[in-house]
Design a protein around this motif. Structure first.
Motif, PDB file in Angstrom:
ATOM      1  N   GLY A  38      10.556  16.476   5.939  1.00  0.00           N
ATOM      2  CA  GLY A  38       9.925  17.686   5.411  1.00  0.00           C
ATOM      3  C   GLY A  38       8.435  17.418   5.290  1.00  0.00           C
ATOM      4  O   GLY A  38       7.904  16.561   6.002  1.00  0.00           O
ATOM      5  N   GLY A  39       7.779  18.108   4.372  1.00  0.00           N
ATOM      6  CA  GLY A  39       6.348  17.872   4.151  1.00  0.00           C
ATOM      7  C   GLY A  39       6.143  16.498   3.528  1.00  0.00           C
ATOM      8  O   GLY A  39       7.034  15.998   2.834  1.00  0.00           O
ATOM      9  N   GLY A  42       6.869  16.022  -0.201  1.00  0.00           N
ATOM     10  CA  GLY A  42       8.212  16.300  -0.712  1.00  0.00           C
ATOM     11  C   GLY A  42       8.970  15.004  -0.936  1.00  0.00           C
ATOM     12  O   GLY A  42       8.366  13.912  -0.960  1.00  0.00           O
ATOM     13  N   VAL A  43      10.291  15.114  -1.086  1.00  0.00           N
ATOM     14  CA  VAL A  43      11.120  13.916  -1.270  1.00  0.00           C
ATOM     15  C   VAL A  43      11.847  13.551   0.037  1.00  0.00           C
ATOM     16  O   VAL A  43      12.243  12.417   0.242  1.00  0.00           O
ATOM     17  N   TYR A  44      11.985  14.505   0.963  1.00  0.00           N
ATOM     18  CA  TYR A  44      12.650  14.204   2.238  1.00  0.00           C
ATOM     19  C   TYR A  44      11.867  13.158   3.034  1.00  0.00           C
ATOM     20  O   TYR A  44      12.463  12.288   3.664  1.00  0.00           O
ATOM     21  N   GLY A  72       9.070  21.043   9.191  1.00  0.00           N
ATOM     22  CA  GLY A  72       9.048  22.238   8.338  1.00  0.00           C
ATOM     23  C   GLY A  72      10.194  22.292   7.345  1.00  0.00           C
ATOM     24  O   GLY A  72      10.253  23.188   6.525  1.00  0.00           O
ATOM     25  N   GLY A  73      11.160  21.347   7.419  1.00  0.00           N
ATOM     26  CA  GLY A  73      12.239  21.293   6.433  1.00  0.00           C
ATOM     27  C   GLY A  73      13.632  21.530   6.993  1.00  0.00           C
ATOM     28  O   GLY A  73      13.861  21.415   8.210  1.00  0.00           O
ATOM     29  N   SER A  74      14.553  21.850   6.096  1.00  0.00           N
ATOM     30  CA  SER A  74      15.999  21.944   6.377  1.00  0.00           C
ATOM     31  C   SER A  74      16.386  22.703   7.639  1.00  0.00           C
ATOM     32  O   SER A  74      17.137  22.197   8.470  1.00  0.00           O
ATOM     33  N   GLN A  92      19.225  20.712   3.075  1.00  0.00           N
ATOM     34  CA  GLN A  92      19.882  21.122   1.839  1.00  0.00           C
ATOM     35  C   GLN A  92      21.369  21.388   2.099  1.00  0.00           C
ATOM     36  O   GLN A  92      21.734  21.896   3.161  1.00  0.00           O
ATOM     37  N   GLU A 124      18.452  18.629  -5.640  1.00  0.00           N
ATOM     38  CA  GLU A 124      17.188  19.373  -5.504  1.00  0.00           C
ATOM     39  C   GLU A 124      17.297  20.654  -6.337  1.00  0.00           C
ATOM     40  O   GLU A 124      18.353  21.290  -6.359  1.00  0.00           O
ATOM     41  N   SER A 154      11.905  26.190   6.426  1.00  0.00           N
ATOM     42  CA  SER A 154      12.196  25.458   5.187  1.00  0.00           C
ATOM     43  C   SER A 154      13.529  25.846   4.583  1.00  0.00           C
ATOM     44  O   SER A 154      14.091  26.899   4.894  1.00  0.00           O
ATOM     45  N   GLY A 155      14.000  25.008   3.668  1.00  0.00           N
ATOM     46  CA  GLY A 155      15.213  25.335   2.934  1.00  0.00           C
ATOM     47  C   GLY A 155      14.924  26.338   1.838  1.00  0.00           C
ATOM     48  O   GLY A 155      15.725  27.229   1.555  1.00  0.00           O
ATOM     49  N   GLN A 156      13.759  26.189   1.199  1.00  0.00           N
ATOM     50  CA  GLN A 156      13.460  27.005   0.005  1.00  0.00           C
ATOM     51  C   GLN A 156      13.331  28.501   0.289  1.00  0.00           C
ATOM     52  O   GLN A 156      13.546  29.316  -0.599  1.00  0.00           O
ATOM     53  N   TYR A 199       9.648  26.097  -4.483  1.00  0.00           N
ATOM     54  CA  TYR A 199       9.887  24.901  -3.666  1.00  0.00           C
ATOM     55  C   TYR A 199      11.226  24.309  -4.096  1.00  0.00           C
ATOM     56  O   TYR A 199      11.412  24.028  -5.284  1.00  0.00           O
ATOM     57  N   THR A 200      12.138  24.166  -3.177  1.00  0.00           N
ATOM     58  CA  THR A 200      13.421  23.531  -3.495  1.00  0.00           C
ATOM     59  C   THR A 200      13.255  22.057  -3.175  1.00  0.00           C
ATOM     60  O   THR A 200      13.140  21.670  -2.002  1.00  0.00           O
ATOM     61  N   VAL A 201      13.228  21.239  -4.223  1.00  0.00           N
ATOM     62  CA  VAL A 201      12.824  19.846  -4.037  1.00  0.00           C
ATOM     63  C   VAL A 201      13.432  18.955  -5.121  1.00  0.00           C
ATOM     64  O   VAL A 201      13.782  19.438  -6.201  1.00  0.00           O
TER      65      VAL A 201
HETATM   66  N1  GLU Z   1      14.271  21.270   0.388  1.00  0.00           N
HETATM   67  C1  GLU Z   1      13.134  21.403   1.268  1.00  0.00           C
HETATM   68  C2  GLU Z   1      13.573  21.992   2.581  1.00  0.00           C
HETATM   69  O1  GLU Z   1      14.736  22.016   2.875  1.00  0.00           O
HETATM   70  C3  GLU Z   1      12.419  20.093   1.520  1.00  0.00           C
HETATM   71  C4  GLU Z   1      12.176  19.293   0.292  1.00  0.00           C
HETATM   72  C5  GLU Z   1      11.548  17.945   0.550  1.00  0.00           C
HETATM   73  O2  GLU Z   1      10.883  17.764   1.564  1.00  0.00           O
HETATM   74  O3  GLU Z   1      11.761  17.074  -0.303  1.00  0.00           O
HETATM   75  O4  GLU Z   1      12.810  22.437   3.363  1.00  0.00           O
END
Ligand code: GLU
Length: 328
Positions: A38-39, A42-44, A72-74, A92, A124, A154-156, A199-201
């Motif tokens: 992800g970015g 983030g945590v990913y 870009g995420g999920s 996610q 998250e 993204s997931g969010q 932001y889903t994180v």
């Molecule tokens: N949950 C976010 C997504 O699916 C990414 C979060 C992260 O990068 O930690 O896009």
């Protein structure tokens, strides 16, 4: 003679495959795998880094070289894994569910049958950050405001749309929705160009630290209400959660903030060889205590709960390992 040789090579090949290590012909060279994250705030991204670091340390044993890509995420990761552009991705749990069932972004394309789960990772939370001066204390207060709901990959984005819809807000009509990446949102909030962002994180995350560390005071907004309760009952992939404010001392909240959440999960394609998935799974689980120390968001992890929240069929390489150690 020739036949016998072919047969013995085939038997050896099969045996090595069974052992879950690189087949003989692969052992001479390195197999490269890319993990979509992800970015970078983030945590990913650090999660992909943690897995890659552990596997790469034993390159001589595994013959795998893992690299990490910021994405870009999920949604991007699931699609890239399925198209073969990425070997693994983090996504996610709700997006994994939707992809396998042909929902949300996959409604037109239908069920994504080749998606395979490997294991799940940290929890998250759907995190709504708002500037104090924008006077947003509930989802209803977002009406008419300038809000980042997230980029399409993204997931969010869908989580934000779901939360808003549950509160009776149409993101297209009732607010000024932005669709920028989460990594850019803290800067926009601090510059006064948006009032809030979703932001889903996992927590703590660099992006939220950045958002709370500037001159403009910010707080977390509870993502709650009767509409949300109803939605949680209807959507099996969402569960109640909260944001521990002690992780962000600069946010102006005094108490933990209720919201809902999902889990980060590690996925791949049915096409990824069993031995690659086996080796990566083995490295993470055999060295679980080392892995757990690599990010504070992993503090709640147990080997057992890392097998929860998976809706795509488990990849046979992962299943083989989990059966061997009695986790399945
Ligand atoms: N949950 C976010 C997504 O699916 C990414 C979060 C992260 O990068 O930690 O896009």
């Amino acid at each position: 003679m020739k036949k016998a040789l072919i047969l013995s090579v085939a038997v050896l090949f099969g045996f090595v495959l069974l052992m879950g290590t690189a087949p003989a012909d692969v052992q001479a060279k390195t197999t490269f795998v890319t993990i979509g994250t992800g970015g970078i705030t983030g945590v990913y991204y650090p999660t992909g880094g943690a897995i890659a670091k552990m596997v790469n340390k034993k390159r001589k044993q595994y013959h795998i070289r893992a690299t990490v890509e910021s994405t870009g995420g999920s949604v991007f990761n699931i699609n890239a894994v399925l198209s073969g552009d990425l070997d693994f991705g983090i996504c996610q749990s709700d997006r994994q569910y939707q992809a396998i069932h042909g929902l949300a972004e996959w409604k037109d394309k239908g069920p994504q049958k080749d998606l395979r789960s490997v294991f799940s990772i940290h929890p998250e939370s759907v995190t709504l950050v708002a500037a104090d001066d924008a006077h947003i204390n509930s989802l209803a207060d977002l009406k008419g405001k300038h809000v980042n709901i997230g980029n399409p990959g993204s997931g969010q984005r869908q989580n934000a749309i779901d939360a808003l819809a549950a509160a009776g807000i149409d993101y297209k009509k009732d607010l000024k929705a932005e669709d920028v990446k989460a990594a850019e949102a803290p800067g926009l909030l601090q510059d006064g160009r948006i009032d809030a962002f979703f932001y889903t994180v996992g927590h703590p995350s660099g992006a939220i630290k950045e958002a709370t560390a500037g001159a403009r005071k910010v707080h977390f907004v509870p993502v709650t209400g009767p509409g949300i309760d109803k939605m949680l009952k209807a959507k099996p992939y969402y569960a109640k959660s909260f944001i521990p404010v002690k992780l962000y001392p600069n946010a102006t909240n005094k108490k933990d903030v209720p919201t809902f959440g999902v889990k980060a999960t590690f996925v791949t394609s049915a096409k990824t060889p069993d031995w690659v998935v086996y080796d990566i799974t083995k490295e993470v689980f055999d060295n679980f205590d080392t892995f757990k120390k690599l990010h504070p968001a992993y503090s709640v992890l147990t080997k057992k709960n890392m097998l929860e929240g998976l809706s795509a069929p488990m990849h046979p390489g992962a299943l083989k390992y989990f059966k061997e150690v009695g986790l399945k």
